[in-house]
Design a protein around this motif. Structure first.
Motif, PDB file in Angstrom:
ATOM      1  N   UNK A 139       0.841  -1.209   0.000  1.00  0.00           N
ATOM      2  CA  UNK A 139       0.000   0.000   0.000  1.00  0.00           C
ATOM      3  C   UNK A 139       0.865   1.244   0.000  1.00  0.00           C
ATOM      4  N   UNK A 140       2.061   1.120   0.543  1.00  0.00           N
ATOM      5  CA  UNK A 140       2.982   2.246   0.585  1.00  0.00           C
ATOM      6  C   UNK A 140       4.359   1.754   0.943  1.00  0.00           C
ATOM      7  N   UNK A 141       5.328   2.632   0.785  1.00  0.00           N
ATOM      8  CA  UNK A 141       6.696   2.304   1.165  1.00  0.00           C
ATOM      9  C   UNK A 141       7.431   3.608   1.430  1.00  0.00           C
ATOM     10  N   UNK A 142       8.561   3.468   2.106  1.00  0.00           N
ATOM     11  CA  UNK A 142       9.380   4.649   2.332  1.00  0.00           C
ATOM     12  C   UNK A 142      10.836   4.250   2.298  1.00  0.00           C
ATOM     13  N   UNK A 143      11.668   5.227   2.024  1.00  0.00           N
ATOM     14  CA  UNK A 143      13.107   5.056   2.077  1.00  0.00           C
ATOM     15  C   UNK A 143      13.592   5.922   3.218  1.00  0.00           C
ATOM     16  N   UNK A 144      13.962   5.277   4.304  1.00  0.00           N
ATOM     17  CA  UNK A 144      14.352   5.992   5.509  1.00  0.00           C
ATOM     18  C   UNK A 144      15.551   6.898   5.239  1.00  0.00           C
ATOM     19  N   UNK A 156      -3.461   2.514  -6.090  1.00  0.00           N
ATOM     20  CA  UNK A 156      -4.663   1.725  -5.791  1.00  0.00           C
ATOM     21  C   UNK A 156      -5.482   2.357  -4.675  1.00  0.00           C
ATOM     22  N   UNK A 157      -4.850   3.218  -3.865  1.00  0.00           N
ATOM     23  CA  UNK A 157      -5.546   3.874  -2.760  1.00  0.00           C
ATOM     24  C   UNK A 157      -6.355   5.091  -3.202  1.00  0.00           C
ATOM     25  N   UNK A 158      -6.204   5.513  -4.433  1.00  0.00           N
ATOM     26  CA  UNK A 158      -6.820   6.763  -4.899  1.00  0.00           C
ATOM     27  C   UNK A 158      -8.333   6.808  -4.696  1.00  0.00           C
ATOM     28  N   UNK A 159      -9.004   5.697  -4.802  1.00  0.00           N
ATOM     29  CA  UNK A 159     -10.457   5.695  -4.652  1.00  0.00           C
ATOM     30  C   UNK A 159     -10.938   5.280  -3.269  1.00  0.00           C
ATOM     31  N   UNK A 160     -10.023   5.064  -2.362  1.00  0.00           N
ATOM     32  CA  UNK A 160     -10.375   4.625  -1.015  1.00  0.00           C
ATOM     33  C   UNK A 160     -10.744   5.816  -0.140  1.00  0.00           C
ATOM     34  N   UNK A 179      -4.089   6.702   6.962  1.00  0.00           N
ATOM     35  CA  UNK A 179      -3.463   5.625   7.732  1.00  0.00           C
ATOM     36  C   UNK A 179      -2.184   5.133   7.056  1.00  0.00           C
ATOM     37  N   UNK A 180      -2.235   4.927   5.750  1.00  0.00           N
ATOM     38  CA  UNK A 180      -1.055   4.440   5.037  1.00  0.00           C
ATOM     39  C   UNK A 180       0.072   5.470   5.152  1.00  0.00           C
ATOM     40  N   UNK A 233      -9.964  -2.453   6.887  1.00  0.00           N
ATOM     41  CA  UNK A 233     -10.384  -2.122   5.523  1.00  0.00           C
ATOM     42  C   UNK A 233      -9.343  -2.639   4.526  1.00  0.00           C
ATOM     43  N   UNK A 234      -8.070  -2.357   4.803  1.00  0.00           N
ATOM     44  CA  UNK A 234      -7.011  -2.775   3.892  1.00  0.00           C
ATOM     45  C   UNK A 234      -6.861  -4.298   3.867  1.00  0.00           C
TER      46      UNK A 234
END
Length: 86
Positions: free
Chosen positions: A18-23, A33-37, A44-45, A78-79
């Motif tokens: 659903x998401x990611x990050x580079x610390x 995919x979250x655009x319509x949620x 939350x993501x 939900x996810x």
């Protein structure tokens, strides 16, 4: 009390996350995919990924930060429901 990211961008490459990050560089990516949620799911993501900027793993300290978001449990459910079949 969350770290401030350098950037938050939509990503079409997030097929199983659903998401990611580079610390190391503070970059956060969120699946298109979250655009319509509902907005509270997207929030939350983002909270989840911002928490990783402070705690890079899924330790109790990480979940303590994430759980501060008022809709955390609801969004996780939900996810989970949307993840069936991924």
């Amino acid at each position: 009390g969350l770290e401030v990211p350098v950037s938050i961008v939509w990503s079409e490459r997030q097929k199983t996350l659903w998401g990611s990050c580079t610390v190391a560089d503070g970059a956060v990516r969120v699946s298109t995919r979250l655009a319509g949620y509902p907005p509270w799911v997207l929030d939350y993501v983002i909270v989840h990924e911002l928490a990783h900027l402070s705690v890079p793993d899924h330790s109790p300290a990480f979940w303590e930060i994430v759980s501060r978001y008022v809709h955390a449990a609801r969004a996780r459910g939900y996810l989970e429901a949307k993840s069936d079949g991924l």
